[in-house]
Each structure stands twice: as C-alpha cells, then as structure tokens.
Scaffold this motif. Structure first.
Motif: not given
Length: 325
Positions: A202-212, A230-235, A297-305
């Motif tokens: 499943i794809d997990m994304v930290h709330v701080a990256d959603v806020v970003q 808006v997502g980040h890591e598959m786990v 479009l936004l430069g979105y780059a999730p940072r929180v592992r």
C-alpha cells in the motif's frame, strides 16, 4: 505585497491541524470550527482567526471566505455508517463552500479529497493516475463516494472562464503524529489479535508531506484546475501493522504467504458480500498511484521516510499513550 489570507476547514482534524500549524507562523489564517474549546483558545492565542459554525449551515461558508485569498477545504465526514450525514458535509457542504468562494472572488480553492475515490477502478498493471476517471462509484463506501461527488460539485460550482481556480489533492494512506483515532484503531486491533494480515503493498504518505503539497498548491498557480495524487512509499500492509506493534511495544506476527492470501481474499469478498461496496484499501492487489504530476507542477518532493515517521509516532506514544479501551 500583503500576506495572503487562507481559510482552512477541518482545522481541528488530523490533516487540518497539521496544516494550520505549518501556516500560522508566517501566513494569515482563518479557520472554521464548531465550538469553543481548549484547541480554539490556543489557535486564537496564535493569531488565527476563528469562525464558529458548520458547513451544513447556509451562512457559515460566506462568513468564512469573506476577504479570503485561498480556501483549503480539509473538513470531511469520515464515518461510513451515516451516508446522509456524509453527503451533507462532503458533498453539499463542499458545493456550498465553493459557491461562496466564487461569489467572494476567492483566488484559489484547494480540496482535500482521497485516493479511495479510485477504490473500485481497475486498470492494467494496477497503476492509477489522475487521468483515470473513478469508476463504479455506487460500489464505493459512503466516504469515498461522497468525496468523489464533492470533487464533481466543486468543479461545477467553480464556473467557467477561470472564475474560481481549483486544485484537488488526493492523498494516499496518511499517517503521522496526531492521527489519534486512526492510530488507536490499529492499536485496538493489535491488542485483540496480534496477527497482521496483508501481504500486499500500500502507498503511505506522512501528514507533513501532505501539508507540503497543500502549501505548494496554495502558493503556485501551476496546480490550478488539476487533480493531483500525493503519496510517497509503498510498504506491505502487514509490515506496517507490525511497525505499529513496535510503536506500542506489542509483538505482531504475520501469516504464511498462502494463508495470508486466503485471508485477504475472504476479507475483501466478505466485505463486498455484506455491504455491496468495495473496500477503500484493496487487499488482493497492490495498487500504485504515481505522484509525478504533483512533482512536475508543484515541485512536490516527499521528505519524511516511513521509518522516521514511525519513530516520531513512537515518541509521541510514549508521551501520550493512546486509549485502547
């Protein structure tokens, strides 16, 4: 240039609270809250403007958006057992807020939707992008279905000729410090049965990256009139549940792969048979939701592992143990 005024709904919720905490130090913020409490006192002490009311009340939306530059609509009815209430908040409330924003000449409207609107959509290789229109909407649960109808009402209410620019953000599975009800549900499940089912990614994304992503969408016109994942890591889901067990100091076991596959099939098919709906999270296939468009479009780059996000949750849990009763 004057600092923009941003209106936020759902400011006492998981994503909304994190968003206001990020915005308040440098941006003028006005929030919609239902009633005075300790949290609203804290917000007021930090210079956040307060509007008391509910989006089901006709006059509240107009009061919230008066003089506002950007609206970020995080409020939602999450419960699955009351479709009428979900529709009143997620659909009618969204349309009412969008129409009020358009009338008030708000520059941009950002709607926090959910990746679960694609819960019944099937594509080859299980990759779903923003170009894939949600399908079998009536087979979705009340939350996912009404979030999608909210998307449609927003687009209709925005009007043509750029009257109200909008951005729809669809986060994947959001976790992080502050997700108390969601976190507590996992803890209760682990306490009852310390076995993790879910040998599926499943794809997990930290709330701080959603806020970003929300802050970028508020600041950059490039995201206007776009749907963005808006997502980040598959786990693996079962590994994530094990990690939650580690946070609360409880050992969680996994099933052998063949038994896990049977269990997932039974759970998913049983849910459909009992409810007539699709589960928000697929248990029998690993679905990817690329966020390349948000990055472009936004430069979105999730940072929180994930490992760091879980570490932060563990620290919070040691300070404020969740109630599991």
């Amino acid at each position: 240039m004057n600092t923009p005024l941003i209106a936020v709904t759902g400011a006492t919720g998981f994503i909304g609270r994190a968003l206001v905490n990020a915005l308040a130090p440098t941006t003028r913020v006005r929030v919609l809250v239902r009633r005075p409490d300790a949290l609203t006192v804290d917000l007021a002490n930090r210079g956040v403007g307060l509007v008391f009311g509910d989006l089901v009340e006709p006059d509240t939306a107009a009061q919230l958006v008066r003089g506002v530059d950007v609206v970020i609509h995080c409020a939602a009815r999450l419960g699955l057992a009351d479709p009428a209430r979900s529709a009143a908040v997620n659909v009618i409330g969204t349309e009412r807020l969008a129409r009020a924003a358009r009338s008030a000449h708000v520059r941009r409207f950002i709607y926090v939707s959910s990746i679960s609107v694609l819960g019944a959509t099937r594509r080859s290789q299980d990759v779903l992008t923003e170009d894939d229109e949600p399908e079998d909407i009536e087979r979705l649960n009340a939350y996912a279905r009404t979030k999608y109808f909210g998307e449609r009402r927003l687009r209709d209410a925005a009007g043509g000729k750029g009257e109200l620019s909008w951005t729809i953000i669809r986060p994947t599975n959001v976790y992080g410090v502050g997700s108390r009800p969601w976190f507590s549900n996992w803890v209760r499940a682990i306490e009852r049965l310390p076995i993790a089912v879910g040998d599926v990614a499943i794809d997990m994304v930290h709330v701080a990256d959603v806020v970003q992503a929300l802050c970028l969408a508020a600041a950059m016109p490039a995201g206007e009139n776009h749907v963005l994942h808006v997502g980040h890591e598959m786990v693996k889901l079962n590994r994530f549940v094990q990690a939650i067990g580690d946070v609360v100091g409880r050992r969680v076991r996994t099933l052998p792969p063949h038994l896990d596959a049977v269990a997932r099939w039974v759970i998913e098919r049983g849910y459909r048979a009992l409810t007539g709906r699709h589960m928000s999270m697929a248990l029998t296939r690993s679905v990817r939701y690329p966020y390349a468009r948000a990055a472009s479009l936004l430069g979105y780059a999730p940072r929180v592992r994930l490992i760091d996000g879980l570490r932060m949750m563990a620290q919070q849990y040691r300070l404020e143990p969740a109630t599991t009763s």
